[in-house]
Design an enzyme around this catalytic site. Sequence first.
Site, short mmCIF file in Angstrom:
data_model
loop_
_atom_site.label_atom_id
_atom_site.label_comp_id
_atom_site.label_asym_id
_atom_site.label_seq_id
_atom_site.Cartn_x
_atom_site.Cartn_y
_atom_site.Cartn_z
N GLU A 114 0.81 -1.23 0.00
CA GLU A 114 0.00 0.00 0.00
C GLU A 114 0.84 1.27 0.00
OE1 GLU A 114 -4.19 -1.49 1.83
OE2 GLU A 114 -2.57 -1.28 3.27
N GLU A 123 -4.53 -10.09 -0.21
CA GLU A 123 -5.35 -10.03 0.99
C GLU A 123 -6.79 -10.28 0.55
OE1 GLU A 123 -4.98 -6.47 3.35
OE2 GLU A 123 -2.80 -6.42 3.14
#
Length: 976
Positions: free
Chosen positions: A417, A493
């Site tokens: 991220e 994820e």
Amino acid sequence: MDFRFADDRLPYYEDRSPGSGTLPARAWYARSDAARLSLNGSWAFRLSDTAEGADTRFVADDADPAGWDRVTVPGHWVLQGHGAPAYTNSDYPFPVDPPRVPTENPTGDHRHVFDLPDDWPGGGESVLRFDGVESCARVWLNGRELGWFTGSRLPHEFAVGALLRRRGNVLAVRVHQWSAASYLEDQDMWWLPGIFRDVTLLHRPVGSPADFFVHAAYDHTTGRGSLRVDCDVPGRVTVPELGLDLGTGEEAGVVVEPWSAEVPRLYDGELATSGERVPLRIGFRTVGVVDGVFRANGRRILFRGVNRHEFHPETGRTLDLETMRRDILLMKRHNINAVRTSHYPPHPAFLDLCDELGLWVVDECDLETHGFCEFPGWRGNPVADKRWTPALLDRARRLVERDKNHPSVVVWSLGNECSAGQGLSEMAAWIRERDHSRAVHYENDPSYRDSDFYSRMYVPHHEVEAIGRREEPPLDDPELDARRRSLPLLLVEYAHAMGNSPGGLADYQHLFETYERCQGGFVWEWIDHGLPRRTPDGRPYYGYGGDFGEELHAGNFVCDGLLFPDRTPSPALVEYKKVVEPVHITGDTTAGEITVTNGHDFADTSHLAFTWTYEVEGEAVASGPLTVPPLAPGASADVKLPAPPGGDLVGEAVWTIAAELAADTPWAPRGHEVAWAQLTDVPRRVPEPPAARAAPRREAGALRLGPAVFDAATGTLTALGGLTLRQGPRLDVWRATTDNDRGAPWLAEEPLGATWRRIGLHRMRHRVDAVDADEESLTVRTRVAPAATDLGLYADYRWTAGDDELLLEVSVTPDGEWPCPLPRLGLLLGLPAEYDRAAWYGGGPGEAYPDSCAASRLGRYAMSVDDLQTPYVRPQENGARSDVRWAELRDAGGEGVRVTALTDSFWFTARRWTSHQLDAAEHTTDLVPGDTVWVNVDDAQQGLGSEPWDDGPLPQYQLTVAPTEFRLAFTALSRR
């Protein structure tokens, strides 16, 4: 006017560079014949509020640390009584002004005095190694400054041989909680400063290797492995089992057994140079993306993975070897085959264990800049600012050099991220040049120019299917679109395991197994990061964000794991084990035959023993071994079942087929269950309600019907046999909202739980419209509705009585245009607190919900009401048992009540507090048992959904408001 300091006037801890004075990165290994000295232990410690708040005289030999505290190294000072931990998800807990940090910068001075062992060798060099310090450290030895470094989860070494003395060495370390590097370490976890990994002194004899690289590949077409060990000094490599004796830099081929996560075959070897002998554990394997599919040793692999933070409730990110081993054993025993080291490299010993026990590893760099997402276009993002590139490259280099010799590491991940930027491209380019034998991963750049995977997070099921079909919407750039379509899909994820969640795992797994491009993923995440706390009266609980005085925090978002903080498996881990089990058992028992399919990627089924059990009405009546031929990966076989047991067996009959380990393994003992299935032989026959035997009669303000007593005015059941109810059964639609129901704070749309509250489902009112008695029944007509809305549910209860049973037919009719599904639909009743022993025939032994019930196994179970509860760190709906045919609650003497399904089955929940009390609780200690056991008997439940920000459960698991009927029987149970 710009009053900023020029970069050359900033203090070192605000410098964007990775540090100074450290040695080049190199491979980590746990042992050799060179001397080493652990410097772990009790260190003198002083905490200052600011980075410049204390002088550096503590580094001198004659400095007097009298009055200082002591801390354990490795460890975090905030978990040892100095300051407090703080949790944020993506927000930086300080003003975002890179590379500057606040003046209020907790700084820990550490001092440790040590002697060299008497046999510490002379000559050569000695290296001082720090395996992990958060977030910036400045180091002195015997009064001489060695340098400083950042990169919290990466090793740093200093050459110190010229400074060492036999006695009284003074090691001094200043650690700053905040530094420029903190902008690169915005991972979703507790901020925990300190020297949290090992500190070691290593002797480096003359002629010892500074670094070496083991290249061990495998050719699946020939069965041959190739081995070459590159080393900066000449030496020899021996592998006795393979008869290999090579010079460094030489390559040899030999027939080998390959390494995989399922069969982690390692060969013991040794690298011997003139100065050192280093044991090697060599695994031969070849991995990479071939024809759009990630393969190992020529075969497509399916990641059944988890994201793993390093965490222990007492010691934070300081883990001992036993805890690491325990984690891997739990993973293996729950059919997990892969780990993503979110979001930083783990302790290197963890990877040794992955090599030994068998896990695929996505090894992630210590990099995340998530907090910059708050600004338009990720303004200021370090990965898009070339001034940060040296630090990014340093982190990539230290990751790869440290871990390059582990066969378990099959993918390098650039970080997490960080959006996109040239810094990431330079990291990827360096990694590929240094190690072309592994794939490179990055998720957060939608162009995927630097990734070998089309990597996504939390993709809805329908989109996963579209990608699997290669029918995803195109990118604007045809070249990038073509590249992305050539990549395998990896859900790095998915399925957020926060609280009572996730649902939909089985639906994801079906897609992974259907579409070759979909190569599985990694559930978020392994463990709840709850920290131990106590109430003022000493009751223990686990704290989360906001419990430690943080002015900015993300609440219980830090508790989103498959394990509870004490490493007890949650129901979600049990569900995941079932969903990803590597053997599939299907069939139609009416033909006396089942089909067994081996879903392993590499292992055949010769390591498994199969058994059968035949159960009638939940009771085992016969069992035995089942002969299944060894099946190659992907192969299936039809297997004959034995003849069903004879005799006077009446009732629902089920075959349970199990695959168990046939012998002890390094990760589980013989008999450990790997996979199972239940197949119906004789279906359940729903009991026919007996004819009504009694008519209602009035007695002093009450109505009596068979064994029951009702309130004459409201029609409420007040007593059954000798049991006086605290509350008679009545319609209930409310559940304590789960974390998924509550939604995520950044959602633009109203989460489902908020809709339920807005409508008022948590404050329903019951109006009695009629209580009618005829010759054989008592009918109570009601309307159940919240204030301030015209929505409602008409609920009619028709009671009849058999010889010793009370029968109930419930009819529910919606009134109004309902905008959402219901949380639940069923009956709630209250029993005296002493009726706390539960037994049931249905799904179990653990909780289940409509989209999370694969692990629910039909059987007879018994446990206390207290044991029915699932202690989520933030309390919420929990404890339901599925497919229940009957359930009963008794007191210590055996008196009680049984509820039997006269339609298909029901959902059963019992607890010592109401759903409203459960919903209001912030911690487990807020739940105080009352004088009532509250029992829910539900015709239907709303599913859980996969994460707080999705669209809720899949449509088939939503409890749509619709006309409903169900029937139940209530039986009073006398004392045994």
